[in-house]
Write a protein that holds these residues in place. Sequence first.
Motif, PDB file in Angstrom:
ATOM      1  N   VAL A 154       0.824  -1.201   0.000  1.00 25.42           N
ATOM      2  CA  VAL A 154       0.000   0.000   0.000  1.00 25.42           C
ATOM      3  C   VAL A 154       0.866   1.262   0.000  1.00 25.42           C
ATOM      4  CG1 VAL A 154      -1.629   1.332   1.405  1.00 25.42           C
ATOM      5  CG2 VAL A 154      -1.981  -1.122   1.095  1.00 25.42           C
ATOM      6  N   VAL A 210       0.225   6.980  -0.669  1.00 25.08           N
ATOM      7  CA  VAL A 210      -0.188   6.653   0.693  1.00 25.08           C
ATOM      8  C   VAL A 210       0.994   6.729   1.646  1.00 25.08           C
ATOM      9  CG1 VAL A 210      -1.182   4.872   2.189  1.00 25.08           C
ATOM     10  CG2 VAL A 210      -2.081   5.205  -0.134  1.00 25.08           C
ATOM     11  N   LEU A 242      -5.499  -2.454  -0.012  1.00 25.10           N
ATOM     12  CA  LEU A 242      -6.215  -1.352   0.627  1.00 25.10           C
ATOM     13  C   LEU A 242      -7.688  -1.719   0.697  1.00 25.10           C
ATOM     14  CD1 LEU A 242      -5.832   1.645   1.673  1.00 25.10           C
ATOM     15  CD2 LEU A 242      -6.808   2.314  -0.537  1.00 25.10           C
ATOM     16  N   ARG A 251      -1.257   5.414   8.175  1.00 24.97           N
ATOM     17  CA  ARG A 251      -2.099   4.317   8.666  1.00 24.97           C
ATOM     18  C   ARG A 251      -3.543   4.814   8.699  1.00 24.97           C
ATOM     19  NH1 ARG A 251       0.771   0.403  11.998  1.00 24.97           N
ATOM     20  NH2 ARG A 251      -1.128   0.169  13.242  1.00 24.97           N
ATOM     21  N   THR A 277      -5.707   0.467   5.674  1.00 22.36           N
ATOM     22  CA  THR A 277      -4.431   0.145   5.033  1.00 22.36           C
ATOM     23  C   THR A 277      -3.899  -1.238   5.416  1.00 22.36           C
ATOM     24  OG1 THR A 277      -3.431   1.544   6.760  1.00 22.36           O
ATOM     25  CG2 THR A 277      -3.644   2.487   4.570  1.00 22.36           C
ATOM     26  N   ARG A 292      -0.374  -4.714   4.977  1.00 23.68           N
ATOM     27  CA  ARG A 292      -0.387  -3.637   3.982  1.00 23.68           C
ATOM     28  C   ARG A 292      -0.261  -4.171   2.553  1.00 23.68           C
ATOM     29  NH1 ARG A 292      -0.056   1.460   6.504  1.00 23.68           N
ATOM     30  NH2 ARG A 292       0.748   2.495   4.643  1.00 23.68           N
TER      31      ARG A 292
END
Length: 318
Positions: free
Chosen positions: A168, A208, A271, A212, A255, A268
Motif C-alpha cells: 500500500v 499513501v 487497501l 495508517r 491500510t 499492507r
Amino acid sequence: MGALPASGVQHTLRHGDDVATIASIGASLRSFTRAERDLVVPFDADEVRPFYRGATLAPWPNRVVDGGYSFDGVDRQLSLTEPARGHALHGLAAWLDFHAVDKGSDHVTLQAVVEPQAGYPWRVIVRTTFALAPGGLTQTVRAENASDTPAPFGAGPHPYLVAGEGLVDDWTLELPAERVLSVTPDRLVPTTLDPVTAAFDFRSPRRVGSTRIDHAFTGLTRDGGGITTVRVTDAAGSGVGMSWDAACPWVQVHTADLPGGAGRPGHRAGLAVEPMTCAPDAFNDDRYDFDTGLLVLGPGETAEASWRIFAIAPEENA
C-alpha cells in the motif's frame, strides 16, 4: 466427488480478460483478476477466509460498540466477535453459506437467511448478485425484512484492492471525501465527525506512504450521475477503482496494518475500500450528532445497494 473446500462452493465468472471467483461462505469475493493481474487480495479456495477478506457484510457493516444497542425501546446485546476491542464486528452474514439461486457464465446470484437470534431477533433474507461486464465486476446486495416488526439494517462489502506490485505504501490513492470519523486509538470507538485533516485528505491523488488508515469517511464527492469513485494506482499508472452510488454515503478505508507489522503475511498488501450504507456503530444512532445513515426496514420492506470494482490501465491516467 471431492471434499467441499473450506471456503465453500466456488463460483467462477468470466467476461473477456476478467475472471472472478465467489466463495459461498459469506458470499465472499475470493479473487478477481484482469488478464491474470490481481485486482483484489485473493485467498485459496481450501482456506478459511482470512478475517473478512471479500465478505458480504449484513445486517450491519463495521462495528457495534460493545455489541450493545437499544432499538424500539428494547436493549439488545450482540455476541462480541472482535474480542480484542470488545465489539460486534461486520454483521451476521459473513460466515453463512450462501446458495446459488441463479447462475450463468458471467454472473451468479446467491442467497442466505439471517435467522432471528440473541441480539438480533429478526429474520432477514440477503440476496446478492455478482456480475461481470465490460466495466468490471458489480455486486448488488438486496435485503428483505421477513419479520413482523421493524429491523435495523446496514450492508457493505470488504474487498482489499490491489494496485500492482509492492505494498500500500507504494500506491497512489484518490479518495474524494470531505469528512472523516474520528475514533479512539485503542478501540476505534467513534467520537466526532470532522473535516479531513492533511493526513487523511486524498481528494487530490497522492502516495499513501506510511499513513495508517482505519477510518470511515463521508461527505463524498459524486459525479454528474451521482457516482463516487475511489482509485488506487501504482507508479506506472495501472491499478484498480471502485465506484458506488448514494445508497452508500459512507466508506471505510483500511491500510491493512496487522499486528506484527512487516513480518505478518498480508500486512499492507491491499487497501480495504468498504462502501457502507451506514456509519460505524449506526445501531447506536442516538449517540451521535450526525446522520449515521441507519436503515430501518419495516415488515416486508427491502433495501438495495451496489458497487463496482474495475481495472485501471496506465493510459487512463496519462
